[in-house]
Design a protein around this motif. Structure first.
Motif, mmCIF file in Angstrom:
data_model
loop_
_atom_site.group_PDB
_atom_site.id
_atom_site.type_symbol
_atom_site.label_atom_id
_atom_site.label_comp_id
_atom_site.label_asym_id
_atom_site.label_seq_id
_atom_site.Cartn_x
_atom_site.Cartn_y
_atom_site.Cartn_z
ATOM 1 N N UNK A 1 9.053 -6.226 -3.799
ATOM 2 C CA UNK A 1 8.405 -6.753 -2.600
ATOM 3 C C UNK A 1 9.193 -6.439 -1.350
ATOM 4 N N UNK A 2 10.511 -6.560 -1.427
ATOM 5 C CA UNK A 2 11.378 -6.285 -0.283
ATOM 6 C C UNK A 2 11.294 -4.815 0.120
ATOM 7 N N UNK A 3 11.402 -3.912 -0.865
ATOM 8 C CA UNK A 3 11.406 -2.484 -0.555
ATOM 9 C C UNK A 3 10.058 -2.028 -0.020
ATOM 10 N N UNK A 4 8.964 -2.439 -0.652
ATOM 11 C CA UNK A 4 7.648 -2.011 -0.171
ATOM 12 C C UNK A 4 7.295 -2.629 1.180
ATOM 13 N N UNK A 5 7.928 -3.743 1.519
ATOM 14 C CA UNK A 5 7.647 -4.371 2.819
ATOM 15 C C UNK A 5 8.099 -3.496 3.978
ATOM 16 N N UNK A 6 8.978 -2.523 3.712
ATOM 17 C CA UNK A 6 9.409 -1.631 4.788
ATOM 18 C C UNK A 6 8.279 -0.724 5.255
ATOM 19 N N UNK A 7 7.239 -0.561 4.440
ATOM 20 C CA UNK A 7 6.059 0.168 4.906
ATOM 21 C C UNK A 7 5.423 -0.603 6.061
ATOM 22 N N UNK B 1 3.662 -8.335 5.000
ATOM 23 C CA UNK B 1 4.915 -8.288 4.251
ATOM 24 C C UNK B 1 4.722 -8.333 2.753
ATOM 25 N N UNK B 2 3.554 -8.754 2.284
ATOM 26 C CA UNK B 2 3.277 -8.867 0.851
ATOM 27 C C UNK B 2 2.268 -7.848 0.343
ATOM 28 N N UNK C 1 11.632 -9.962 5.419
ATOM 29 C CA UNK C 1 11.897 -11.343 5.010
ATOM 30 C C UNK C 1 10.750 -11.891 4.175
ATOM 31 N N UNK C 2 9.531 -11.561 4.559
ATOM 32 C CA UNK C 2 8.369 -11.989 3.780
ATOM 33 C C UNK C 2 8.345 -11.277 2.433
#
Length: 452
Positions: free
Chosen positions: A155-161, A350-351, A294-295
């Motif tokens: 979730x953290x890594x893909x949130x950078x998109x 973020x999700x 963060x999300x």
């Protein structure tokens, strides 16, 4: 093909920054273009459509924006199939060249006064190509990052998109402000706005350079022998979950209305100057750009559904008050109203990129994500700004943006409510039934084997 056990291709809990940058830069460029188009919709309408009816030209310009989401939907499906058939990396290299070239080309189109009907035709062609390529970026980049990341940080890594998209909007807004301050209003409207689009060309070449050295994710390398000759037909076996995920796109309507329509709304409905209306998005997005990771971390810890539900609820509760505050007039009211409206955006974005790729088997993952994006993108991203503009100009409904956002948020909440928890699944063993049962995990509601 290199051995998946080589040190430099093994998935780790800390992906290399270069890999993340290579993947998200394409999304940065396509959102940069979308934001520019929204911020510069007035001079674009003047440049490429006949003079004499400003409202008609504005509706036509926003209609071109909406039409581009048809091609974005098609592009998500095309590049999704391409990513499953010939590799994530090859798909992403093709899409970045197309998204950069078509974005820069908008800055070179002759005006209607010079080229007559050829001018709006070229604008439509560029936007169709840009939308087609950006559909590939939005579909394949989260799949690559999700397969590249470890389960605990997916979730953290893909949130950078999403963070790259916010940054693209921020840079677009900053570019608009800088160009607007560098020249007078007349020069800006004549040709000054074009420079912002031309910047996409060198950015795309840099992204291509970064992507050239990428290796395929280990998860995909292991699944290549299972790639289907007809991935669309195979993916459609999971139509129930694809439909549910596409409806989650309703939670992203706020983003597109805010950054494609809100600046125009402020000028038309509150009397804010054009220069101030370009500064407002710059302030708003700078407040939000750090929240997506963060999300993403919140989703890794507590599940993807929680941020989505909170984001949908925030839209229902705060969007209408936000527009009412903005309507009171003035720069401060525009900013405060925008903050209320945008509370939901980082919670949803973020999700969404993690959950959009976690339900599908590896061999059809990008294809299934492309189908979901095909439906969700056009319905919930392309149509709302056009609908809002028609309602506000034709039927004199200044609060139409708020009603459209609230309506779509309710639909998004319904779609998010029944989602299973995907944060602990092993992407290599996701089963073949997205309705909630798998060979490894026959219990309802569990889409795949949970990694320990």
């Amino acid at each position: 093909m290199q051995n998946p056990t080589d040190d430099h291709v093994i998935q780790t809990t800390k992906p290399r920054p270069r890999t993340v940058a290579a993947l998200v830069l394409g999304h940065f460029i396509e959102v940069y273009d979308t934001a520019l188009y929204g911020l510069f919709v007035a001079p674009i309408a003047t440049a490429f459509f006949p003079a004499g009816n400003a409202d008609a030209a504005l509706i036509a310009t926003l209609a071109v924006f909406g039409v581009s989401f048809l091609s974005k939907s098609a592009g998500g499906l095309f590049f999704g199939v391409l990513a499953d058939r010939v590799g994530r990396r090859n798909s992403l290299m093709a899409s970045i060249l197309l998204v950069g070239g078509s974005t820069a080309a908008i800055g070179l189109i002759p005006t209607y006064e010079t080229a007559a009907l050829l001018s709006p035709i070229l604008l439509v062609v560029c936007r169709l190509l840009q939308g087609f390529a950006s559909g590939g970026e939005a579909t394949v980049a989260p799949v690559f990052l999700g397969e590249y990341a470890s389960r605990k940080r997916r979730g953290f890594i893909t949130s950078f998109v999403a963070a790259a998209g916010n940054l693209g909007t921020l840079v677009a807004a900053a570019t608009g402000v800088i160009v607007g301050l560098s020249v007078n209003e007349s020069t800006f409207n004549d040709y000054g706005w074009r420079f912002a689009f031309l910047i996409a060309a060198p950015l795309a070449l840099f992204a291509l350079y970064l992507r050239y050295g990428l290796e395929e994710p280990v998860t995909y390398q292991k699944a290549r022998s299972r790639v289907k000759p007809a991935p669309i037909r195979t993916a459609l076996r999971h139509w129930r979950m694809i439909l549910r995920v596409s409806c989650l796109g309703a939670l992203g309507t706020t983003f597109y209305i805010m950054f494609v329509y809100y600046p125009t709304y402020l000028v038309k409905e509150t009397g804010l100057s054009a220069s101030d209306s370009r500064i407002v998005p710059l302030i708003l997005i700078s407040l939000l750009v750090v929240f997506n990771p963060l999300v993403g971390m919140l989703g890794d810890r507590y599940g993807r559904k929680l941020p989505l539900l909170l984001g949908g609820l925030a839209s229902v509760l705060f969007v209408l008050p936000g527009f009412l505050v903005a309507q009171s007039g003035g720069f401060l009211a525009a900013v405060l109203g925008g903050v209320l409206i945008l509370i939901s955006v980082p919670l949803c974005l973020g999700s969404i990129h993690a959950i959009s790729m976690e339900f599908y088997p590896t061999e059809v993952r990008a294809t299934a994500a492309g189908i979901a994006g095909t439906l969700g993108t056009f319905i919930f991203a392309g149509l709302p700004p056009v609908i809002v503009n028609v309602l506000t100009t034709t039927y004199d409904m200044p609060l139409a943006p708020a009603f459209v956002i609230v309506g779509t948020a309710v639909l998004g909440l319904i779609a998010a409510w029944g989602l299973p928890d995907t944060r602990k699944i092993d992407l290599e063993t996701v089963g073949t039934s997205l309705a909630g049962t798998t060979a490894e995990s026959p219990r309802p509601g569990v889409p795949g084997r949970v990694a320990s």
